[in-house]
Design an enzyme around this catalytic site. Structure first.
Site, short mmCIF file in Angstrom:
data_model
loop_
_atom_site.label_atom_id
_atom_site.label_comp_id
_atom_site.label_asym_id
_atom_site.label_seq_id
_atom_site.Cartn_x
_atom_site.Cartn_y
_atom_site.Cartn_z
N PHE A 56 -1.85 13.68 -4.42
CA PHE A 56 -2.96 14.31 -3.71
C PHE A 56 -3.73 13.35 -2.82
CE2 PHE A 56 -5.30 12.32 -7.13
CZ PHE A 56 -6.52 11.99 -6.55
N ALA A 84 -3.05 -0.94 3.97
CA ALA A 84 -1.82 -1.55 4.45
C ALA A 84 -1.43 -0.99 5.82
CB ALA A 84 -0.69 -1.31 3.47
N GLU A 118 -5.26 1.74 -15.46
CA GLU A 118 -5.71 2.22 -14.15
C GLU A 118 -6.51 3.50 -14.35
OE1 GLU A 118 -3.80 3.28 -9.81
OE2 GLU A 118 -2.87 4.13 -11.61
N GLY A 154 6.21 8.87 -13.29
CA GLY A 154 7.24 8.09 -12.60
C GLY A 154 8.35 7.65 -13.53
N CYS A 157 -3.90 4.14 -4.79
CA CYS A 157 -3.11 3.28 -5.66
C CYS A 157 -3.41 1.81 -5.39
CB CYS A 157 -1.62 3.56 -5.50
SG CYS A 157 -1.02 3.45 -3.81
N THR A 158 -3.95 1.51 -4.20
CA THR A 158 -4.30 0.12 -3.86
C THR A 158 -5.79 -0.17 -4.05
OG1 THR A 158 -4.52 0.78 -1.54
CG2 THR A 158 -2.41 -0.18 -2.22
N THR A 201 5.00 13.90 -3.45
CA THR A 201 3.81 13.15 -3.03
C THR A 201 2.61 13.48 -3.90
OG1 THR A 201 3.25 14.84 -1.38
CG2 THR A 201 4.62 13.01 -0.66
N SER A 251 1.68 8.93 -10.90
CA SER A 251 1.31 8.12 -12.06
C SER A 251 2.51 7.43 -12.68
CB SER A 251 0.63 9.01 -13.11
OG SER A 251 1.58 9.88 -13.71
N GLU A 279 6.67 4.78 -6.17
CA GLU A 279 5.38 4.20 -5.82
C GLU A 279 4.38 4.70 -6.85
OE1 GLU A 279 5.09 1.94 -3.72
OE2 GLU A 279 6.78 2.15 -2.35
#
Length: 512
Positions: free
Chosen positions: A165, A461, A398, A249, A300-301, A163, A245, A266
């Site tokens: 931070f 979400a 990003e 990933g 991330c969103t 996961t 990231s 993700e």
């Protein structure tokens, strides 16, 4: 674990962390001797605590306990597995306040967002408990007489959960609650920036596992990238769920794929909102501001790009600038503060660099753009009026910071072309009162993201829907809908209850 600041002690006491937990656990804490990992308060820069990382021997111990538990856990009826998760949800409700405050203290989210993250954990536990009675397959019509076909789902074994931070507790729960009711066991590697959050959650897991005679279902391994590599390269961990990231990933995906394992990825988002000239600008302004400024732009969103139709672009820019100038910035645990700090000094430098590049590429800073002269990692939320999208490469990346790029477009066609041009495809939104425009945005020719919203923002979400993106955002799905299937293996079964042995496709194979 050693602690220093007095502000942390009351939270640890409320959470029952009165022992000296170390960086590995399978239901019992393991005394580790790896590198020291400091947990720092990004609001002040002070060290909250120091945790010892897990060693390879600790990894082997935690995994061995998990795999031993799996031989029994996979056969425990799913509704009984759901009882473990139901009880965890109860403890999360009990400790919601101190857990939310710990998130705010360790990673800089405002208190309301910290509490909201814990509520996400509670919600996914509720979802998973219901799911434990609905792990159903299909019955399929067979072409052969006196035959029945069906699908069923089985647990896979150990699931590695890595996961980030920015959601130091909730993302683990999205994975672990579903994996547990599916019959899997879990190994958690949290972000080194948030070790205390993981220790607090694991402490609750220990309480629940002891009650349910389920030690080993939830295991914890605090450490750096080496722990993630151990998981990614280990054939005994058939599924690795990674949140982080895009570059990391890709590395995780390659390591797991090399042994033909499975990943749930993700990764990054470069999320955009399209605002057409018939949009409710009050609604759009509120959604864009929260999407871009919430969690200091470290979701991330988070909203990073806005495509505004020319007729309303200037008005929308003015409204956003007015909203940005009134955002209270400061200690996330102080009432009324809406934006806390960035996670680290390195994040502040990435913020500076992105703004410098944006100006060099023809962008104009409308408001913000400064690092605050105070302790901690505080910056101003920043609006940048941008030139053409295809001539502004910084907007194709990003930057995990509260920087928003504003583009003017002629129409929906132009907005969609620019919107979909980037490599990421996580979350998206459109603001319009036109049914045709909204449906076009949601069609196969519209947004290419895993999440597409109408008249709400990109961030926030609900757990009932599957969460995840496309393209370099990873393609994985977590949380609701049928995401549970990602933690199981599918098995197709055919039963012959007749006395003959007809073959499929009408094949004739006479007996010898």
């Amino acid at each position: 674990m050693t602690t220093q600041p007095a502000r942390l002690h009351p939270l640890l006491a409320k959470l029952g962390l009165t022992l000296q937990p170390q960086g590995a656990c399978w239901g019992e804490w393991i005394t580790t001797s790896g590198d020291e990992i400091p947990s720092q308060n990004p609001s002040t820069g002070e060290t909250l605590a120091v945790v010892r990382a897990a060693r390879r021997a600790d990894y082997e111990t935690v995994l061995a306990k998990a795999l031993t538990r799996f031989t029994e856990w996979r056969l425990r009826p799913a509704p009984r597995r759901g009882e473990l998760v139901r009880r965890l949800g109860e403890l999360l409700r009990r400790d919601k306040e101190p857990l939310g405050e710990l998130i705010a203290l360790e990673v800089g989210k405002i208190r309301a967002e910290g509490l909201g993250e814990v509520q996400e954990m509670i919600d996914i536990c509720d979802f998973a408990v219901g799911l434990s009675r609905q792990l159903h397959g299909l019955t399929i019509a067979s072409e052969r007489p006196s035959h029945r076909m069906m699908e069923q789902w089985h647990p896979v074994g150990a699931v590695g959960i890595i996961t980030a931070f920015n959601f130091p507790m909730a993302v683990w729960a999205w994975n672990a609650a579903l994996a547990a009711v599916c019959g899997d066991v879990c190994l958690w590697k949290p972000s080194p920036l948030a070790p205390l959050s993981s220790l607090a959650v694991q402490n609750l897991c220990n309480e629940v596992m002891k009650e349910q005679a389920a030690e080993g279902v939830f295991g914890l391994l605090v450490g750096g990238s080496e722990v993630g590599e151990w998981m990614s390269e280990d054939r005994r961990v058939p599924i690795v769920s990674f949140t982080g990231s895009i570059p990391v990933g890709k590395k995780v995906a390659a390591q797991v794929a090399a042994r033909l394992g499975r990943t749930i990825l993700e990764l990054g988002g470069n999320n955009a909102i399209i605002v057409l000239d018939d949009a409710d600008l009050d609604l759009a302004t509120r959604a864009i501001t929260f999407g871009a400024v919430g969690t200091a732009g470290q979701r991330c969103t988070s909203t990073r790009r806005v495509f505004a139709q020319r007729a309303i672009a200037a008005r929308l820019t003015d409204r956003l600038a007015a909203a940005y100038r009134t955002v209270p910035i400061g200690d996330p645990l102080v009432a009324g503060v809406l934006m806390g700090p960035l996670a680290s000094a390195a994040a502040v430098e990435r913020y500076r660099s992105a703004i410098t590049l944006a100006v060099a590429q023809g962008g104009t800073v409308v408001c913000g753009g400064n690092v605050l002269d105070r302790a901690g990692h505080f910056v101003e939320p920043t609006l940048v009026r941008a030139p053409r999208h295809d001539r502004f490469p910084i907007a194709w990346e990003e930057t995990f910071a509260p920087i928003l790029y504003l583009f003017e477009v002629d129409d929906l066609d132009a907005a969609l072309a620019d919107h979909n041009a980037v490599a990421q495809g996580l979350s998206s939104a459109i603001f319009t009162d036109s049914l045709r425009a909204a449906e076009r945005f949601l069609s196969a020719a519209g947004s290419d993201c895993g999440i597409a919203n109408v008249n709400i923002g990109t961030s926030g979400a609900e757990i009932g829907g599957a969460f995840g993106g496309e393209k370099e955002s990873g393609g994985g799905r977590e949380s609701g809908s049928d995401s549970w299937k990602g933690y199981m293996r599918r098995q197709t079964c055919t039963i012959n209850y007749g006395k003959d042995l007809p073959l499929a496709q009408g094949v004739e194979f006479p007996a010898g």
